[in-house]
Design an enzyme around this catalytic site. Structure first.
Site, PDB file in Angstrom:
ATOM      1  N   HIS A  98       0.468  -1.348  -0.145  1.00 54.95           N
ATOM      2  CA  HIS A  98       0.258  -0.287  -0.163  1.00 54.95           C
ATOM      3  C   HIS A  98       1.312   0.887  -0.788  1.00 54.95           C
ATOM      4  O   HIS A  98       1.884   1.002  -0.725  1.00 54.95           O
ATOM      5  CB  HIS A  98      -0.347   0.066   1.153  1.00 54.95           C
ATOM      6  CG  HIS A  98      -0.265   0.410   2.583  1.00 54.95           C
ATOM      7  ND1 HIS A  98       0.504  -0.731   3.246  1.00 54.95           N
ATOM      8  CD2 HIS A  98      -0.176   1.349   3.005  1.00 54.95           C
ATOM      9  CE1 HIS A  98       1.288  -0.658   4.339  1.00 54.95           C
ATOM     10  NE2 HIS A  98       0.234   1.526   4.396  1.00 54.95           N
ATOM     11  N   ASP A 100       0.313   5.262   2.118  1.00 55.59           N
ATOM     12  CA  ASP A 100      -0.275   5.772   2.799  1.00 55.59           C
ATOM     13  C   ASP A 100      -1.105   7.086   2.574  1.00 55.59           C
ATOM     14  O   ASP A 100      -0.616   7.851   1.626  1.00 55.59           O
ATOM     15  CB  ASP A 100       0.498   6.317   4.149  1.00 55.59           C
ATOM     16  CG  ASP A 100       1.773   5.401   4.424  1.00 55.59           C
ATOM     17  OD1 ASP A 100       1.307   4.348   4.633  1.00 55.59           O
ATOM     18  OD2 ASP A 100       2.574   5.796   4.829  1.00 55.59           O
TER      19      ASP A 100
END
Ligand code: SIN
Length: 277
Positions: A98, A100
């Site tokens: 991912h 942020d």
């Protein structure tokens, strides 16, 4: 800071800086660190002895702080989010590829993570270069991607039915009722370097704008597989005193969850970004 102090962590992403004390860095050191971050996506410093106040002061020299809406704040300092896993928890924070805050209209520029308590082994973090992932694609495919935008949200992670809210991390998390949705181009330019970057991630990108989820997944899963290629990655092995700073536009990261039965506590400060195009 000079070139002799900088060592690459892999071909495409990450540099370690040696012999620099962050708590007393000069203005020219700070300018050098920002430049290196834009070029390499991840900058790592070893053997720092940063107090919480030093961490906040250093972060403010990099840019304005943005407080994370979900993670528990460190008791004394709302600017510091705690990324923690106890001896008894099974699920960790950030345990999948991912970047942020991509669910925000203006995603965070980056994060500064300080290792506070580490397991005896494991708990490394992987980083991947989205510039290298983009560059690896064919020109015709790149041109198609540049016409598309993708939807990002955190609701399936932190919302009432979310994966983390319903995990053994849930009790510590905030922001269950928040709703997030942002639409960003699949390909963005780095605001400082102008480099083109693949801007989707498996944590928060749910679909291509105007496409069904099934249609989107066929393309997104392919792009995720490109981003995950090992030659675009580096691995950070934390040690007491390690501080890492990454750029959320040009990298993904993945906190490995391979230390069950041990505690890991990291302090994270997130730095505000600028609109991305
Ligand atoms: C995060 O995803 O911000 C946490 C990374 C880590 O704990 O290594």
């Amino acid at each position: 800071m000079n070139q002799d102090q900088i060592r690459p962590m892999s071909r495409h992403v990450g540099s370690e800086v040696h012999g620099l004390r962050l708590a007393s860095a000069s203005d020219s050191d700070i300018a050098g660190i920002k430049h290196l971050l834009a070029e390499r996506g991840l900058v790592v410093f070893r053997d720092q002895d940063l107090s919480e106040e030093d961490h906040i002061a250093f972060a403010r020299r990099i840019g304005p702080i943005v407080v994370n809406n979900y993670f528990p704040a460190n008791g004394g300092h709302p600017e510091i989010a705690e990324v923690r896993k106890s001896e008894t928890q099974q699920v960790n924070i950030g345990g999948g590829w991912h970047t942020d805050h991509s669910y925000d209209q203006v995603p965070a520029m980056g994060s500064i993570l300080v290792a506070r308590e580490l397991p005896p082994s494991g708990g490394d973090t992987l980083f991947a270069s989205m510039a290298a992932a983009y560059d690896s694609l064919s020109d015709a495919f790149k041109a198609t991607l540049e016409t598309l935008r993708a939807v990002h949200t955190a609701d399936h992670i932190y919302g009432p039915d979310g994966f983390l809210s319903n995990s053994d991390q849930g009790a510590d998390l905030k922001g269950r009722d928040l709703k997030t949705r942002a639409v960003h181009p699949l390909v963005i330019r780095h605001p400082d370097t102008g480099q083109k970057l693949l801007y989707v991630n498996s944590g928060f990108t749910t679909h291509i704008e105007g496409w069904t989820r099934d249609e989107s997944l066929s393309l997104l899963n392919y792009l995720f597989s490109v981003g995950m290629r090992e030659e675009f990655q580096c691995r950070l092995q934390w040690a007491p005193g390690t501080v890492a700073m990454w750029d959320n536009r040009s990298t993904w990261h993945y906190a490995l969850n391979d230390y069950h039965g041990h505690r890991r506590l990291m302090h994270r400060i997130t730095i505000d970004g600028v609109p991305i195009h």
